[in-house]
Design an enzyme around this catalytic site. Structure first.
Site, PDB file in Angstrom:
ATOM      1  N   ASP A  38       5.707   2.193   2.142  1.00 21.96           N
ATOM      2  CA  ASP A  38       4.825   1.047   2.357  1.00 21.96           C
ATOM      3  C   ASP A  38       4.104   1.298   3.677  1.00 21.96           C
ATOM      4  O   ASP A  38       4.722   1.261   4.750  1.00 21.96           O
ATOM      5  CB  ASP A  38       5.659  -0.232   2.418  1.00 21.96           C
ATOM      6  CG  ASP A  38       4.820  -1.490   2.596  1.00 21.96           C
ATOM      7  OD1 ASP A  38       3.629  -1.365   2.977  1.00 21.96           O
ATOM      8  OD2 ASP A  38       5.343  -2.600   2.393  1.00 21.96           O
ATOM      9  N   HIS A  39       2.787   1.559   3.600  1.00 23.94           N
ATOM     10  CA  HIS A  39       2.049   1.963   4.797  1.00 23.94           C
ATOM     11  C   HIS A  39       1.951   0.858   5.839  1.00 23.94           C
ATOM     12  O   HIS A  39       1.601   1.103   6.994  1.00 23.94           O
ATOM     13  CB  HIS A  39       0.643   2.439   4.412  1.00 23.94           C
ATOM     14  CG  HIS A  39       0.156   3.577   5.237  1.00 23.94           C
ATOM     15  ND1 HIS A  39       0.455   3.713   6.577  1.00 23.94           N
ATOM     16  CD2 HIS A  39      -0.610   4.657   4.915  1.00 23.94           C
ATOM     17  CE1 HIS A  39      -0.121   4.801   7.055  1.00 23.94           C
ATOM     18  NE2 HIS A  39      -0.758   5.407   6.060  1.00 23.94           N
ATOM     19  N   ARG A  40       2.251  -0.371   5.469  1.00 19.60           N
ATOM     20  CA  ARG A  40       2.253  -1.455   6.460  1.00 19.60           C
ATOM     21  C   ARG A  40       3.416  -1.301   7.424  1.00 19.60           C
ATOM     22  O   ARG A  40       3.374  -1.792   8.557  1.00 19.60           O
ATOM     23  CB  ARG A  40       2.356  -2.807   5.754  1.00 19.60           C
ATOM     24  CG  ARG A  40       1.211  -3.142   4.821  1.00 19.60           C
ATOM     25  CD  ARG A  40       1.486  -4.414   4.044  1.00 19.60           C
ATOM     26  NE  ARG A  40       2.710  -4.313   3.263  1.00 19.60           N
ATOM     27  CZ  ARG A  40       3.234  -5.308   2.555  1.00 19.60           C
ATOM     28  NH1 ARG A  40       2.620  -6.492   2.532  1.00 19.60           N
ATOM     29  NH2 ARG A  40       4.336  -5.140   1.862  1.00 19.60           N
TER      30      ARG A  40
ATOM     31  N   PRO B  63       0.835  -1.207   0.000  1.00 23.53           N
ATOM     32  CA  PRO B  63       0.000   0.000   0.000  1.00 23.53           C
ATOM     33  C   PRO B  63       0.870   1.257   0.000  1.00 23.53           C
ATOM     34  O   PRO B  63       1.360   1.696   1.033  1.00 23.53           O
ATOM     35  CB  PRO B  63      -0.814  -0.120   1.299  1.00 23.53           C
ATOM     36  CG  PRO B  63       0.018  -0.987   2.186  1.00 23.53           C
ATOM     37  CD  PRO B  63       0.755  -1.933   1.297  1.00 23.53           C
TER      38      PRO B  63
END
Length: 438
Positions: free
Chosen positions: A410-412, A234
């Site tokens: 990477d939003h994770r 994401p």
């Protein structure tokens, strides 16, 4: 006992390879570790070693063949050994595996008792004394399904005539066709253009043809990895504008000193940017991490990739332990890696398993852009061009130089505040560049 030698997986991402050149010939003695052939993988041209001792009894795969990993390429055994069974086995396995480039064929023309020229060829050549144009297969089939009354209100014209009329702005309804059943042909359009005093488009005779381009192993890998990255990671993006004037001046002075000291290398702004990125990763290590499904791996090393454009695609060699290298060391390393990357001579360990990547398009005049994360890394930094423009300093508008950067995250792994914090540290290093020389 004779054995079949197979296409070896020469890099972690390699699924197939092109056998570029055989370095051994039939009848040569070989041993484990000796180089059999050169193979182009998805990233570089690499050497394929032998794993068995004996004589090269048969070469199965010709130079230029594209084969998947595990496909048979040769047979090695004792001189004079019967390899009939192995040849049969190899042939059955390779029939479905080996692929060689094939010429792109044009669609077959409609059956006709008259051989008609390619419309594009006719357009590019001097006007012939006789012109033959017939309905396309689609037009013929449609016409057969219509009554004569239905056809009366329809303008009949060859595809070439329609294209020329459209390009010249000529109304087809005003053109009298000289072909069968009043069909409008190329010569009718040319006469109409001449009569109406319309200037023919300079592009009307351009011989532009569709072309199917083969997809290289590198392009396939790039496509697969980027689709997977954008699908599974994401992405979110953080933009920042940096005062680049101090960095530009430091680089100019640094290169001047290098020249006076006899150093042949000339440092780029990107060398300083890599150094600043490495130091920022030390201060905000969350960005120097990777998603591992059941945990987040915070790397204990800082290996920064540099995106290098090469023929047929893109490759990312890594500057290992970039946080422990000086700007000068980084500059020399990047120059050497980029040179070998363009020659397709990088080793797999030099373009895999990194922790962060810098992609710079500033040298191409790009002011700003967003890059796709190089999975499994958690971020990539996109660098634009240094732009000279008015800026506000101490309440006054003065000439300045700015640099736009974009951090893809990477939003994770990286939250907005963490990414913003990293960019702030990065900016402080570039706006106070003497800290990069410490």
């Amino acid at each position: 006992m004779a054995k079949i030698s197979e296409m070896t997986q020469l890099s972690p991402t390699m699924s197939e390879g092109v056998l570029v050149k055989w370095l051994k010939k039939k009848g040569d003695s070989v041993g484990p570790g000796e180089i059999l052939a050169e193979v182009e993988t998805d990233k570089a041209v690499m050497e394929m070693e032998a794993f068995d001792s004996g004589v090269l009894l048969e070469i199965i795969a010709p130079e230029g063949a594209k084969l998947p990993v595990g496909a048979p390429v040769a047979i090695i055994g004792k001189a004079g050994e019967d390899i009939t069974a192995l040849l049969a086995e190899a042939k059955s396995r390779s029939t479905a595996n080996v692929s060689t480039p094939a010429p792109v064929s044009s669609p077959s023309p409609a059956p006709s008792s008259i051989k008609k020229p390619d419309p594009e060829t006719v357009a590019a050549a001097p006007s012939p004394s006789i012109e033959v144009e017939e309905p396309t297969p689609r037009e013929s089939s449609v016409s057969r399904g219509l009554s004569s009354s239905a056809l009366e209100g329809r303008i009949k014209a060859s595809p070439l005539a329609k294209r020329l009329a459209e390009e010249s702005g000529l109304d087809l309804s005003r053109v009298r066709g000289s072909g069968p059943d009043g069909r409008i042909l190329k010569r009718d359009i040319e006469n109409g253009i001449s009569s109406a005093g319309i200037s023919s488009s300079p592009f009307a005779s351009a011989n532009i043809q569709e072309e199917k381009l083969p997809i290289s192993g590198m392009r396939k890998t790039i496509a697969s990895r980027l689709v997977h990255s954008k699908t599974h990671q994401p992405h979110f993006y953080l933009d920042m504008e940096i005062d680049a004037e101090p960095l530009v001046h430091l680089r100019e002075n640094f290169n001047s000193d290098l020249k006076e000291s006899g150093e042949e290398i000339k440092l780029s702004l990107n060398d300083f940017i890599i150094r600043a990125s490495a130091l920022a990763l030390l201060k905000v290590p969350e960005v120097n991490s990777s998603w591992r499904e059941d945990h987040i791996l915070k790397h204990g090393r800082v290996d920064i990739g540099v995106a290098v454009s090469i023929e047929g695609g893109l490759i990312t060699p890594y500057v290992r332990n970039a946080d422990k290298r000086s700007v000068l060391e980084i500059g020399k390393t990047v120059k050497e890696l980029a040179s070998r990357a363009r020659e397709r001579k990088l080793k797999p360990e030099e373009f895999s398993d990194g922790t962060f990547t810098v992609s710079n398009l500033g040298m191409f005049g790009i002011d700003r852009f967003a890059a796709v994360i190089n999975e499994p890394e958690a971020a990539i930094l996109a660098i634009g061009n240094v732009v000279s423009k008015p800026v506000v300093k101490n309440g006054a508008v003065v000439p300045g130089k700015t640099l736009s950067v974009c951090l893809s995250c990477d939003h994770r792994v990286v939250d907005g505040a963490v990414g913003a914090g990293w960019l702030e540290v990065f900016r402080n290093f570039l706006e106070h560049p003497l800290r990069l020389l410490a």
